[in-house]
Scaffold this motif. Structure first.
Motif, PDB file in Angstrom:
ATOM      1  N   CYS A  66      37.054  28.458  50.006  1.00 57.36           N
ATOM      2  CA  CYS A  66      37.902  28.800  48.849  1.00 57.36           C
ATOM      3  C   CYS A  66      37.543  27.937  47.644  1.00 57.36           C
ATOM      4  O   CYS A  66      37.384  28.443  46.522  1.00 57.36           O
ATOM      5  CB  CYS A  66      39.376  28.616  49.187  1.00 57.36           C
ATOM      6  SG  CYS A  66      40.010  29.755  50.436  1.00 57.36           S
ATOM      7  N   ASN A  67      37.432  26.637  47.861  1.00 59.80           N
ATOM      8  CA  ASN A  67      37.122  25.719  46.761  1.00 59.80           C
ATOM      9  C   ASN A  67      35.779  26.061  46.125  1.00 59.80           C
ATOM     10  O   ASN A  67      35.642  26.062  44.891  1.00 59.80           O
ATOM     11  CB  ASN A  67      37.101  24.273  47.268  1.00 59.80           C
ATOM     12  CG  ASN A  67      38.469  23.796  47.709  1.00 59.80           C
ATOM     13  OD1 ASN A  67      39.495  24.299  47.252  1.00 59.80           O
ATOM     14  ND2 ASN A  67      38.508  22.832  48.609  1.00 59.80           N
ATOM     15  N   ILE A  68      34.788  26.354  46.965  1.00 59.93           N
ATOM     16  CA  ILE A  68      33.449  26.678  46.457  1.00 59.93           C
ATOM     17  C   ILE A  68      33.473  27.989  45.678  1.00 59.93           C
ATOM     18  O   ILE A  68      32.944  28.079  44.561  1.00 59.93           O
ATOM     19  CB  ILE A  68      32.441  26.757  47.619  1.00 59.93           C
ATOM     20  CG1 ILE A  68      32.233  25.368  48.228  1.00 59.93           C
ATOM     21  CG2 ILE A  68      31.112  27.345  47.161  1.00 59.93           C
ATOM     22  CD1 ILE A  68      31.426  25.379  49.516  1.00 59.93           C
ATOM     23  N   TYR A  69      34.084  29.041  46.258  1.00 53.95           N
ATOM     24  CA  TYR A  69      34.124  30.346  45.607  1.00 53.95           C
ATOM     25  C   TYR A  69      34.820  30.271  44.251  1.00 53.95           C
ATOM     26  O   TYR A  69      34.339  30.819  43.254  1.00 53.95           O
ATOM     27  CB  TYR A  69      34.841  31.361  46.508  1.00 53.95           C
ATOM     28  CG  TYR A  69      33.956  32.029  47.537  1.00 53.95           C
ATOM     29  CD1 TYR A  69      32.858  31.367  48.071  1.00 53.95           C
ATOM     30  CD2 TYR A  69      34.229  33.313  47.991  1.00 53.95           C
ATOM     31  CE1 TYR A  69      32.049  31.973  49.020  1.00 53.95           C
ATOM     32  CE2 TYR A  69      33.427  33.934  48.946  1.00 53.95           C
ATOM     33  CZ  TYR A  69      32.338  33.256  49.461  1.00 53.95           C
ATOM     34  OH  TYR A  69      31.545  33.870  50.383  1.00 53.95           O
ATOM     35  N   ILE A  70      35.979  29.606  44.222  1.00 55.41           N
ATOM     36  CA  ILE A  70      36.756  29.538  42.978  1.00 55.41           C
ATOM     37  C   ILE A  70      35.972  28.797  41.906  1.00 55.41           C
ATOM     38  O   ILE A  70      35.874  29.243  40.754  1.00 55.41           O
ATOM     39  CB  ILE A  70      38.120  28.864  43.232  1.00 55.41           C
ATOM     40  CG1 ILE A  70      38.992  29.756  44.118  1.00 55.41           C
ATOM     41  CG2 ILE A  70      38.834  28.574  41.913  1.00 55.41           C
ATOM     42  CD1 ILE A  70      40.229  29.067  44.665  1.00 55.41           C
ATOM     43  N   SER A  71      35.398  27.657  42.266  1.00 55.27           N
ATOM     44  CA  SER A  71      34.646  26.850  41.309  1.00 55.27           C
ATOM     45  C   SER A  71      33.453  27.617  40.741  1.00 55.27           C
ATOM     46  O   SER A  71      33.251  27.671  39.520  1.00 55.27           O
ATOM     47  CB  SER A  71      34.171  25.564  41.978  1.00 55.27           C
ATOM     48  OG  SER A  71      33.296  24.851  41.146  1.00 55.27           O
ATOM     49  N   LEU A  72      32.673  28.243  41.626  1.00 55.34           N
ATOM     50  CA  LEU A  72      31.466  28.932  41.182  1.00 55.34           C
ATOM     51  C   LEU A  72      31.785  30.205  40.407  1.00 55.34           C
ATOM     52  O   LEU A  72      31.100  30.537  39.433  1.00 55.34           O
ATOM     53  CB  LEU A  72      30.578  29.264  42.389  1.00 55.34           C
ATOM     54  CG  LEU A  72      29.998  28.063  43.128  1.00 55.34           C
ATOM     55  CD1 LEU A  72      29.152  28.513  44.311  1.00 55.34           C
ATOM     56  CD2 LEU A  72      29.174  27.187  42.190  1.00 55.34           C
TER      57      LEU A  72
ATOM     58  N   TYR B 259      40.259  31.469  33.803  1.00 56.88           N
ATOM     59  CA  TYR B 259      40.611  31.057  35.164  1.00 56.88           C
ATOM     60  C   TYR B 259      40.430  32.220  36.141  1.00 56.88           C
ATOM     61  O   TYR B 259      40.504  33.393  35.754  1.00 56.88           O
ATOM     62  CB  TYR B 259      42.046  30.536  35.205  1.00 56.88           C
ATOM     63  CG  TYR B 259      42.237  29.284  34.386  1.00 56.88           C
ATOM     64  CD1 TYR B 259      42.050  28.021  34.947  1.00 56.88           C
ATOM     65  CD2 TYR B 259      42.576  29.358  33.038  1.00 56.88           C
ATOM     66  CE1 TYR B 259      42.209  26.872  34.187  1.00 56.88           C
ATOM     67  CE2 TYR B 259      42.730  28.212  32.261  1.00 56.88           C
ATOM     68  CZ  TYR B 259      42.543  26.972  32.847  1.00 56.88           C
ATOM     69  OH  TYR B 259      42.682  25.836  32.089  1.00 56.88           O
ATOM     70  N   VAL B 260      40.218  31.874  37.382  1.00 57.98           N
ATOM     71  CA  VAL B 260      40.059  32.890  38.420  1.00 57.98           C
ATOM     72  C   VAL B 260      41.321  33.754  38.464  1.00 57.98           C
ATOM     73  O   VAL B 260      42.437  33.232  38.392  1.00 57.98           O
ATOM     74  CB  VAL B 260      39.780  32.209  39.777  1.00 57.98           C
ATOM     75  CG1 VAL B 260      40.982  31.405  40.236  1.00 57.98           C
ATOM     76  CG2 VAL B 260      39.401  33.224  40.835  1.00 57.98           C
TER      77      VAL B 260
END
Length: 375
Positions: A123-129, A104-105
């Motif tokens: 935030c959603n994009i950065y965390i997912s990628l 996990y991040v």
């Protein structure tokens, strides 16, 4: 003072210690002065001289080369502007049910996103990628990953036919961890990015937009579609609109904290204003112009769904998105003879070069040209 010699400063991380990299073309004067800096060393990996990163050493660099060489510190001192967004809530990532088989991040990543007030979508994009990246190397510590391993992962994405935009966002999510979270700016400055693709904006006709509005019976949905088009709004800008942002006396829409942290004004349509007054009497929003049932801000997914369904009801063959309405607003203004600089201001573009793309899709530019087959 005209200095022909110059040195570019780079952030390096060598043996987990921050270093100041000094990049320059071979020059006897510069090389002689470099030797006078505190314990200079050569990095074969980065192909440049480096010294330990301290405030004192950095000051010495500027003092040593004053009047001799120009110090280029653009990337060295560059800091991303903190947007004045509302506080971002990433607690759902903290509170997820965790499994031992998935990486996990880190908490520091989440905390920095909050402190920097990045937009929730970012935030959603950065965390997912970033999580996809670190799970490609499940048995290695994140700090131990090298440029070669990052390149290998990016090559994998290319083989998976991921878009250039997807790959660039992946690079941004990785660089955010090392450069912003861990304070290692430009550690991976030599990572190659895909060349930018210049895609023309998708545009629909005014008749098709009017058909979308006519096929929307819900007054709130009707106002949402009309506002997106008539003011050239981004989806996030529409969601952030508050009641006081509608200036009916000056017939303007105030857009606060838009992209690049800029405020601007756009046009308020008289037709839309009439619909907004009907909508307000029925729904009575408290703070935001468009609110959910419980008074919270509308979601981005809801806006996309409203626009898509309206396009389907209007029998438009292509899939319609909120941004297509924004593109259409700009193109239709240009076709009606509006100066490109005014369109730039209404859209909130920093440069006219961004706005000039619409000249390639405005049909009035082609109507005056006779097809050679018809000559």
């Amino acid at each position: 003072m005209n200095l022909t010699k110059h040195i570019t400063l780079k952030h390096l991380l060598i043996n987990n210690q921050k270093m100041i990299g000094l990049q320059f073309y071979p020059d006897k004067v510069i090389q002689a002065l470099i030797k006078e800096l505190p314990n200079p060393k050569w990095s074969r990996e980065f192909a440049m001289v480096y010294i330990i990163h301290t405030k004192e050493n950095l000051n010495q660099v500027f003092e040593k080369f004053r009047g001799v060489a120009w110090i280029n510190g653009n990337s060295f001192f560059k800091e991303k502007v903190i947007r004045d967004n509302e506080p971002v809530d990433v607690n759902r990532y903290r509170n997820r049910t965790k499994t031992a088989s998935y990486k996990y991040v880190p908490e520091a990543y989440l905390l920095k996103l909050e402190l920097k007030r990045y937009a929730l979508n970012t935030c959603n994009i950065y965390i997912s990628l970033f999580e996809k990246f670190i799970n490609q190397y499940p048995n290695k510590d994140i700090l131990e990953l090298s440029e070669q391993e990052i390149r290998a992962y990016l090559q994998l994405l290319i083989h998976q036919n991921k878009s250039n935009s997807y790959i660039n966002q992946t690079i941004n999510s990785i660089k955010f961890y090392y450069e912003v979270v861990m304070g290692m700016p430009n550690r991976f400055y030599s990572i190659e990015r895909p060349r930018k693709q210049q895609k023309l904006p998708q545009v629909i006709s005014k008749e098709e937009i009017l058909s979308m509005i006519e096929h929307t019976n819900n007054i709130k949905h009707r106002c949402i579609i009309s506002m997106l088009y008539s003011a050239g709004l981004r989806r996030s800008e529409l969601l952030d609109l508050q009641l006081e942002d509608i200036d009916s006396k000056r017939m303007l829409v105030f857009i606060r904290n838009a992209k690049n942290n800029k405020d601007r004004y756009s046009l308020l349509s008289e037709t839309v204003l009439k619909d907004l007054r009907v909508y307000y009497k029925q729904w009575k929003p408290k703070k935001y112009l468009f609110e959910g049932v419980l008074g919270q801000k509308y979601s981005v997914e809801s806006i996309a769904k409203i626009v898509r369904r309206a396009g389907e009801k209007a029998c438009i063959r292509r899939r319609i998105t909120p941004h297509i309405l924004r593109h259409s607003f700009a193109t239709h203004l240009l076709e009606n003879g509006t100066d490109l600089r005014y369109i730039q201001t209404l859209l909130g573009h920093s440069s006219t070069k961004t706005t000039e793309i619409y000249t390639q899709v405005a049909v009035n530019n082609f109507k005056s040209i006779r097809n050679p087959l018809d000559l």
